[in-house]
Design an enzyme around this catalytic site. Sequence first.
Site, short mmCIF file in Angstrom:
data_model
loop_
_atom_site.label_atom_id
_atom_site.label_comp_id
_atom_site.label_asym_id
_atom_site.label_seq_id
_atom_site.Cartn_x
_atom_site.Cartn_y
_atom_site.Cartn_z
N LEU A 16 0.81 -1.22 0.00
CA LEU A 16 0.00 0.00 0.00
C LEU A 16 0.84 1.28 0.00
O LEU A 16 0.37 2.31 -0.46
CB LEU A 16 -0.95 0.00 1.20
CG LEU A 16 -1.98 -1.12 1.20
CD1 LEU A 16 -2.79 -1.08 2.49
CD2 LEU A 16 -2.88 -1.06 -0.01
N GLY A 18 3.22 2.29 -1.84
CA GLY A 18 3.44 2.87 -3.16
C GLY A 18 2.21 2.86 -4.05
O GLY A 18 2.30 3.18 -5.23
N HIS A 19 1.05 2.51 -3.50
CA HIS A 19 -0.15 2.32 -4.36
C HIS A 19 -1.36 2.98 -3.72
O HIS A 19 -2.27 2.27 -3.28
CB HIS A 19 -0.39 0.83 -4.53
CG HIS A 19 -1.18 0.49 -5.74
ND1 HIS A 19 -2.54 0.30 -5.70
CD2 HIS A 19 -0.83 0.29 -7.01
CE1 HIS A 19 -2.97 -0.02 -6.90
NE2 HIS A 19 -1.95 -0.03 -7.72
N PHE A 20 -1.53 4.12 -3.57
CA PHE A 20 -0.83 5.31 -4.01
C PHE A 20 -0.52 6.15 -2.78
O PHE A 20 -1.37 6.24 -1.90
CB PHE A 20 -1.70 6.09 -5.00
CG PHE A 20 -1.97 5.33 -6.26
CD1 PHE A 20 -1.06 5.36 -7.30
CD2 PHE A 20 -3.11 4.55 -6.40
CE1 PHE A 20 -1.30 4.66 -8.48
CE2 PHE A 20 -3.35 3.84 -7.58
CZ PHE A 20 -2.44 3.90 -8.62
N ILE A 25 -4.96 2.43 -2.27
CA ILE A 25 -6.00 1.49 -2.66
C ILE A 25 -5.32 0.13 -2.80
O ILE A 25 -4.12 0.03 -3.00
CB ILE A 25 -6.72 1.89 -3.98
CG1 ILE A 25 -5.77 1.88 -5.17
CG2 ILE A 25 -7.41 3.22 -3.83
CD1 ILE A 25 -6.47 2.06 -6.51
#
Length: 100
Positions: A16, A18-20, A25
């Site tokens: 999570l 790096g996403h975002f 998400i």
Amino acid sequence: MWSERAKAVADDHPCLAGHFPGNPIVPGTLILERVIELLAKRYAEHRVNEIVNVKFMQPLMPGQDFDLSAEEKGDLIIFKCVVGNITIVTGKLALTKTGS
């Protein structure tokens, strides 16, 4: 047709970050991993050998459980993932018997 509840992805899951950043998400690959884990429990003598198609319709947020509903059509599993009454993912996966 059958259904099962998939447990939420924890807020501190490493994917999570790096996403975002600032608005995490759950990545689609992690949702599919949960779907495949549930299928492996139900179809112990089979494995998923192909992702025929998948459509991500709405994001899954960290901490949200989802309900997986699936139906067998020959060697295909047609599935959908739902949060509340909102469909977030639909797709088809091909199964093959283990050892085949």
